[in-house]
Design an enzyme around this catalytic site. Structure first.
Site, PDB file in Angstrom:
ATOM      1  N   THR A  42       1.017  -1.822   0.295  1.00 12.43           N
ATOM      2  CA  THR A  42       0.154   0.050  -0.065  1.00 12.43           C
ATOM      3  C   THR A  42       1.077   1.466   0.050  1.00 12.43           C
ATOM      4  OG1 THR A  42      -2.115  -1.529   1.422  1.00 12.43           O
ATOM      5  CG2 THR A  42      -1.468   1.594   1.116  1.00 12.43           C
ATOM      6  N   CYS A  43       2.169   0.573   0.550  1.00 13.92           N
ATOM      7  CA  CYS A  43       2.108   2.081   0.857  1.00 13.92           C
ATOM      8  C   CYS A  43       3.197   2.876  -0.193  1.00 13.92           C
ATOM      9  CB  CYS A  43       3.992   2.295   2.049  1.00 13.92           C
ATOM     10  SG  CYS A  43       4.346   4.019   1.969  1.00 13.92           S
ATOM     11  N   CYS A  48       1.035   6.296   0.776  1.00 16.00           N
ATOM     12  CA  CYS A  48       2.535   7.346   1.138  1.00 16.00           C
ATOM     13  C   CYS A  48       3.390   7.978   0.567  1.00 16.00           C
ATOM     14  CB  CYS A  48       3.559   6.554   2.392  1.00 16.00           C
ATOM     15  SG  CYS A  48       2.333   5.491   3.224  1.00 16.00           S
ATOM     16  N   LYS A  51       1.009   9.276  -2.680  1.00 18.38           N
ATOM     17  CA  LYS A  51      -0.273  10.684  -1.945  1.00 18.38           C
ATOM     18  C   LYS A  51       0.286  11.908  -1.909  1.00 18.38           C
ATOM     19  CE  LYS A  51       0.327  10.761   2.686  1.00 18.38           C
ATOM     20  NZ  LYS A  51      -0.474  10.385   3.628  1.00 18.38           N
ATOM     21  N   TYR A 178      -6.696  10.907   8.409  1.00 17.47           N
ATOM     22  CA  TYR A 178      -5.592  10.642   7.290  1.00 17.47           C
ATOM     23  C   TYR A 178      -6.377  11.239   6.039  1.00 17.47           C
ATOM     24  CZ  TYR A 178      -2.610   9.462  11.246  1.00 17.47           C
ATOM     25  OH  TYR A 178      -1.044   9.362  11.959  1.00 17.47           O
ATOM     26  N   GLU A 182      -5.984  14.612   3.702  1.00 18.89           N
ATOM     27  CA  GLU A 182      -5.197  14.619   2.890  1.00 18.89           C
ATOM     28  C   GLU A 182      -5.755  14.517   1.184  1.00 18.89           C
ATOM     29  OE1 GLU A 182      -0.935  12.408   5.291  1.00 18.89           O
ATOM     30  OE2 GLU A 182      -2.434  11.024   3.865  1.00 18.89           O
ATOM     31  N   ARG A 199     -19.563  12.304   9.991  1.00 18.90           N
ATOM     32  CA  ARG A 199     -20.381  11.933  10.972  1.00 18.90           C
ATOM     33  C   ARG A 199     -20.167  12.203  12.121  1.00 18.90           C
ATOM     34  NH1 ARG A 199     -19.177   6.887  14.110  1.00 18.90           N
ATOM     35  NH2 ARG A 199     -17.616   6.205  13.416  1.00 18.90           N
ATOM     36  N   THR A 312       3.724   2.454   8.358  1.00 19.06           N
ATOM     37  CA  THR A 312       4.645   2.146   6.534  1.00 19.06           C
ATOM     38  C   THR A 312       5.878   2.070   8.032  1.00 19.06           C
ATOM     39  OG1 THR A 312       3.479   2.194   5.040  1.00 19.06           O
ATOM     40  CG2 THR A 312       5.815   1.596   5.129  1.00 19.06           C
ATOM     41  N   HIS A 436      17.882  31.064  14.704  1.00 19.82           N
ATOM     42  CA  HIS A 436      17.426  32.156  13.306  1.00 19.82           C
ATOM     43  C   HIS A 436      17.943  32.137  12.168  1.00 19.82           C
ATOM     44  CE1 HIS A 436      14.816  35.676  14.407  1.00 19.82           C
ATOM     45  NE2 HIS A 436      15.662  36.226  13.553  1.00 19.82           N
ATOM     46  N   GLU A 441      12.780  27.810  15.306  1.00 16.59           N
ATOM     47  CA  GLU A 441      12.766  28.112  16.969  1.00 16.59           C
ATOM     48  C   GLU A 441      12.419  28.219  17.826  1.00 16.59           C
ATOM     49  OE1 GLU A 441      14.260  32.669  16.817  1.00 16.59           O
ATOM     50  OE2 GLU A 441      13.493  32.496  14.775  1.00 16.59           O
TER      51      GLU A 441
END
Length: 453
Positions: A42-43, A48, A51, A178, A182, A199, A312, A436, A441
């Site tokens: 799937t990943c 992932c 996506k 998720y 996404e 819902r 994953t 910075h 920071e």
């Protein structure tokens, strides 16, 4: 050496299964693996990786617009969905071939077909071949939850969303986790009129409350319509490819595409696990102990098929630990606490450790929080904010949770997770010199406790 065909048979060539197979082979085991779809799981194939590529694509319109505030004049940009999908397909094809090459290099035998469990030491391939193994590892992953309301077959899941022939003008996405969030960001960023229907009364159940609100606000600023406390009741096919969606509150929504992102279930249907004596939980996921062993001593399971922490990197770590424990004779357990995770929405969310509510349930806490406009937004003019939140144990000063919403939140939280995992204190963060100018920071310059005012 056992008289059985192999020492280890792995069902599922996703990230966890591939890692387990490779490491076990490296320990000298005879290993075979079966995959009914494409190597990578799937990943790599439908999760992932593609996506994140689509998320990148969806953010370019913002970048083109922001550049004008920095003196650039960008000609009118054009976008090609087919071109993006072709590029995505090329990349996942490349990654899948690398996964396969690594298996071959490790000496793992690959079966490109479905495998089901026959008994404690046997699996049956789709062509009828039975392979015997000392140990069977189930790493089949998960699959999108399906609905049964009238017209549910007219909807797509995240699987199909990656390969739509063209972008719809309008899309309705059901869900609040998720995947729903996404994809809402992806489609909205690419110019699709996007609506989420959920819902519950808030998105991202289980996350820190401030993060939930910040992501929802960001989606709305991005043009996403969110319908809370409602569900799809039925879908009907209309003319010109338009679908008419009736909701349980009586509303009617028209869209060219309807996507169901209401969760994922462990992929165990028809695998023969229950028949072989493997215990499943009420949701149908495989029950395992701390060493990934099921109720049948020779059968193990890792990753999403156990429905514990469906990420994953967790599946990969579990696969490696399984192989080291069973074939490397070096017992390894996996700590599922303080695992960082990200939601690649726009704005992006990164989090590690306990939410404020979870921490308060355990004892007194101190909260440090900042919400500010990042430097980039001062010239771009974009209505953009960054949220940073620290959850600290009041008694020990230990950092219990770090939560970020904003650009590059995932990149920052991966580094912050090291400190949280090591047991860093707020004093340790305070003693770290700020870098910075950076958004990060703020993590080491927060000094005033949040009082809720």
């Amino acid at each position: 050496m056992s008289e059985r065909d192999v020492d280890l048979f792995v069902i599922g060539a996703g990230s966890g299964g591939v890692r387990a197979a490779r490491i076990a082979a490296g320990h000298g085991a005879r290993v075979a693996i079966a995959e009914e779809y494409r190597i990578g799981g799937t990943c790599v194939i439908r999760g992932c990786v593609p996506k994140k590529l689509l998320v990148y694509a969806s953010r370019f319109p913002d970048a083109f617009e922001d550049s004008e505030g920095f003196g650039w004049s960008v000609p009118e940009a054009t976008f090609s969905w087919p071109k993006l999908i072709a590029a995505k397909d090329n990349e996942i094809g490349r990654l899948s071939s690398i996964y396969e090459a690594n298996l071959v290099k490790a000496g793992v035998e690959i079966f490109r077909q479905r495998a089901t469990v026959v008994d404690a030491h046997s699996v049956r391939l789709a062509d009828g071949t039975v392979v015997t193994a000392d140990v069977i590892l189930v790493a089949a992953g998960g699959a999108p939850v399906k609905e049964t309301f009238p017209g549910a077959e007219l909807a797509i899941s995240s699987n199909e969303a990656f390969d739509l022939p063209e972008l719809p003008e309008r899309i309705l996405i059901a869900g609040g986790g998720y995947i729903a969030i996404e994809f809402a960001g992806i489609f909205a960023g690419l110019g699709v009129d996007t609506t989420i229907i959920h819902r519950r009364d808030r998105l991202l159940r289980g996350f820190d409350e401030d993060l939930r609100d910040e992501v929802a606000d960001g989606l709305i600023r991005r043009g996403v319509t969110i319908l809370f406390e409602d569900e799809i009741d039925a879908i009907e096919e209309g003319g010109d490819g338009v679908k008419s969606v009736r909701t349980k509150t009586g509303a009617t929504i028209e869209a060219e595409a309807v996507m169901l992102a209401i969760g994922r279930d462990a992929k165990v249907a028809g695998m023969g696990l229950a028949e072989a004596g493997v215990a499943l939980n009420p949701r149908g996921a495989v029950l395992v102990d701390e060493n990934f062993r099921t109720s049948v001593p020779s059968i193990y399971a890792i990753g999403d098929v156990t429905d514990r922490l469906n990420l994953t990197p967790v599946a990969i770590r579990e696969g490696h630990a399984f192989a080291d424990t069973v074939f490397g004779k070096r017992p390894v357990t996996v700590d599922h606490s303080n695992v960082p995770t990200a939601v690649f929405s726009t704005p992006e969310l990164g989090t590690v450790g306990l939410s404020e509510a979870e921490a308060r349930a355990k004892g007194e806490v101190d909260i440090y929080k900042a919400r500010f406009r990042p430097m980039k937004a001062t010239l771009s003019g974009r209505e953009e904010r960054v949220l940073m939140k620290l959850v600290v144990d009041a008694a020990t000063d230990r950092m219990l949770g770090v939560h970020i919403v904003g650009e590059d939140a995932a990149e920052m939280i991966q580094v912050a997770a090291i400190a949280v995992k090591m047991g860093a204190t707020k004093a340790d963060f305070d003693a770290t010199m700020a870098l910075h100018p950076s958004a990060a920071e703020e993590l080491v310059t927060l000094r005033t406790k949040w009082t809720g005012d």
